[in-house]
Write an enzyme that holds these catalytic residues in place. Structure first.
Site, short mmCIF file in Angstrom:
data_model
loop_
_atom_site.label_atom_id
_atom_site.label_comp_id
_atom_site.label_asym_id
_atom_site.label_seq_id
_atom_site.Cartn_x
_atom_site.Cartn_y
_atom_site.Cartn_z
N LYS A 7 -12.11 1.06 -2.07
CA LYS A 7 -11.05 1.63 -2.90
C LYS A 7 -11.52 1.62 -4.36
O LYS A 7 -12.39 2.40 -4.71
CB LYS A 7 -9.74 0.90 -2.61
CG LYS A 7 -9.27 1.28 -1.20
CD LYS A 7 -8.09 0.52 -0.66
CE LYS A 7 -7.77 1.07 0.73
NZ LYS A 7 -6.95 0.19 1.54
N HIS A 21 -5.50 -3.17 -2.99
CA HIS A 21 -5.19 -2.25 -4.08
C HIS A 21 -5.14 -2.92 -5.45
O HIS A 21 -4.86 -2.26 -6.45
CB HIS A 21 -3.86 -1.55 -3.80
CG HIS A 21 -3.87 -0.80 -2.51
ND1 HIS A 21 -4.43 0.44 -2.37
CD2 HIS A 21 -3.44 -1.17 -1.27
CE1 HIS A 21 -4.32 0.83 -1.12
NE2 HIS A 21 -3.74 -0.13 -0.43
N SER A 64 0.80 -1.22 0.00
CA SER A 64 0.00 0.00 0.00
C SER A 64 0.84 1.27 0.00
O SER A 64 0.37 2.30 -0.46
CB SER A 64 -0.97 0.00 1.18
OG SER A 64 -0.28 -0.20 2.38
C1 PLP Z 1 -6.98 0.10 3.03
C2 PLP Z 1 -6.34 -1.20 3.37
C3 PLP Z 1 -6.93 -2.08 4.27
C4 PLP Z 1 -8.12 -1.70 5.11
O1 PLP Z 1 -9.27 -1.63 4.36
P1 PLP Z 1 -10.47 -0.69 4.86
O2 PLP Z 1 -11.65 -1.16 4.12
O3 PLP Z 1 -10.06 0.70 4.51
O4 PLP Z 1 -10.58 -0.89 6.34
C5 PLP Z 1 -6.36 -3.33 4.44
N1 PLP Z 1 -5.25 -3.68 3.78
C6 PLP Z 1 -4.63 -2.84 2.93
C7 PLP Z 1 -3.40 -3.29 2.22
C8 PLP Z 1 -5.16 -1.57 2.71
O5 PLP Z 1 -4.53 -0.73 1.90
#
Ligand code: PLP
Length: 388
Positions: free
Chosen positions: A238, A206, A178
């Site tokens: 996302k 992602h 991330s």
């Molecule tokens: C954003 C993210 C999460 C958490 O997801 P949310 O739905 O925002 O709680 C978990 N793992 C990774 C790699 C992320 O980037």
């Protein structure tokens, strides 16, 4: 008084340039956001396909609320699992090519559910050093031994696996890291999981919607075979543009999670209207190859002009082919100054500092979206080339 220590701690953060502050955004999320009465060109969002404002998804959300109400009113097991939730889980399982899927309110909760459901005391988790915080917390919550290997170092991972006498083993990784944007070698990880009879838990926050055939995600990108040892986590806030997350995999694994995972059992099911919106979002993801192609074109354009600029400034453009394009500048203070210079120019790029990233690797985390256009990318490069 007991709270005085907090003043000292906050002052410490200020001294190290580590104090975080939120800024209120007075517009919908998108490439142009309003902050403090100014319009800024934003490179902060994870809305990779530009679906967060899509009128058909908004419409599905509104229609879902009219039909199913505002809230689910109960945990899934107690009666909060409504028809839209069930339909969404079936659609997700079909889309990612897994036997079954289970939805969660957030990705953080989904990750907290998976690892502790599969391993515990006497077992071992093998985790990439750059894993997302939620995976680190999950490994710790599981009480299994938490062995961390250097980022994407498959030889180091293999020697840890070979030397382990743990009863059950679980390999835990981000698919797209991330804060770095690079990919885990999922093909090698899968081969190791097979060789050492380990679970392979993949966080595709992602990659889902962006990578692979029709946006099916990182497993599809690597062409991995269906296997009961793979547990896939994907987030829905996302690229999918809404909120929530899912875990997909073997039917027995999902059944066990429903029966044991505390972050699933002891929380109110997400609003059913969100599931309605996500069903629409899933359709748009599947039909979204033009959006993905545009995004990849913007990534190539950005890298083409940013690489020479970075080299001249002593910055490091991360080795990433995804929508996450970090520019590593090193010091906390430098990254804050750079972000401030961009902001003065009307651009918003988040400055990422420790503990989110390792010490001395503070960076601008540029994230691109299919909602950007070429002129947006060029404006970012032009502003960076003016900044000192
Ligand atoms: C954003 C993210 C999460 C958490 O997801 P949310 O739905 O925002 O709680 C978990 N793992 C990774 C790699 C992320 O980037």
């Amino acid at each position: 008084m007991i709270w005085e220590e907090l003043d000292r701690r906050l002052a410490d953060l200020d001294r190290q340039h580590l104090r975080r502050q939120r800024k209120e955004v007075d517009s919908p999320a998108g490439p142009a956001i309003m902050v403090g009465g100014r319009s800024l060109l934003s490179f902060c969002s994870n809305d990779y396909l530009g679906l967060a404002q899509h009128p058909e998804i908004v419409e599905a959300l509104v229609a879902g609320a009219r039909r199913w109400g505002a809230g689910s009113a109960a945990s899934a097991l107690a009666g909060g699992h409504l028809r839209p939730h069930e339909e969404l889980e079936q659609a997700l399982a079909r889309f990612v090519g897994m036997p079954r899927a289970l939805t969660f309110a957030t990705g953080y909760l989904a990750n907290l559910a998976v690892t502790p459901a599969l391993v515990g005391r006497g077992d071992a988790v093998f985790a990439d050093r750059l894993n997302h915080a939620s995976l680190i917390d999950a490994a710790q919550a599981s009480r299994a031994e938490h062995r961390r290997y250097p980022h994407n170092d498959m030889a180091a991972l293999e020697s840890l696996l070979a030397g382990s006498s743990a009863r059950r083993k679980l390999i835990l990784t981000d698919a797209v890291f991330s804060m770095d944007g690079d990919l885990a070698p999922l093909d090698v990880l899968f081969a190791l999981a097979e060789r050492y009879d380990a679970w392979l838990v993949v966080d595709d926050a992602h990659g889902f919607g962006v990578l692979g055939e029709d946006g099916r995600g990182s497993l599809s990108h690597f062409g991995l075979p269906a296997s009961p040892r793979i547990v896939l986590m994907g987030t829905l806030g996302k690229a999918a543009g809404v909120a929530g997350a899912f875990v997909a995999g073997d039917g027995r694994m999902i059944e066990w999670m429903i029966n044991s995972a505390r972050p699933y059992i002891f929380t109110t099911a997400p609003a059913p209207a969100l599931a309605c919106a996500l069903l629409k979002s899933l359709e748009l993801i599947e039909a979204g190859s033009a959006r993905r192609a545009h995004l990849h074109h913007l990534v190539a354009r950005l890298r083409g002009s940013l690489a020479p600029l970075a080299a001249g400034r002593g910055w490091r453009l991360a080795d990433s082919s995804t929508a996450i394009q970090p520019l590593v500048v090193g010091e906390n203070r430098t990254v804050l100054e750079l972000a401030a210079a961009l902001e003065a120019d009307g651009l918003r790029v988040p400055a990422i500092r420790p503990p989110t990233v390792p010490r001395d690797t503070a960076r601008l985390r540029i994230s691109l979206s299919a909602a950007h256009n070429e002129a947006d990318v060029d404006a970012l490069v032009a502003s960076l080339s003016r900044a000192r």
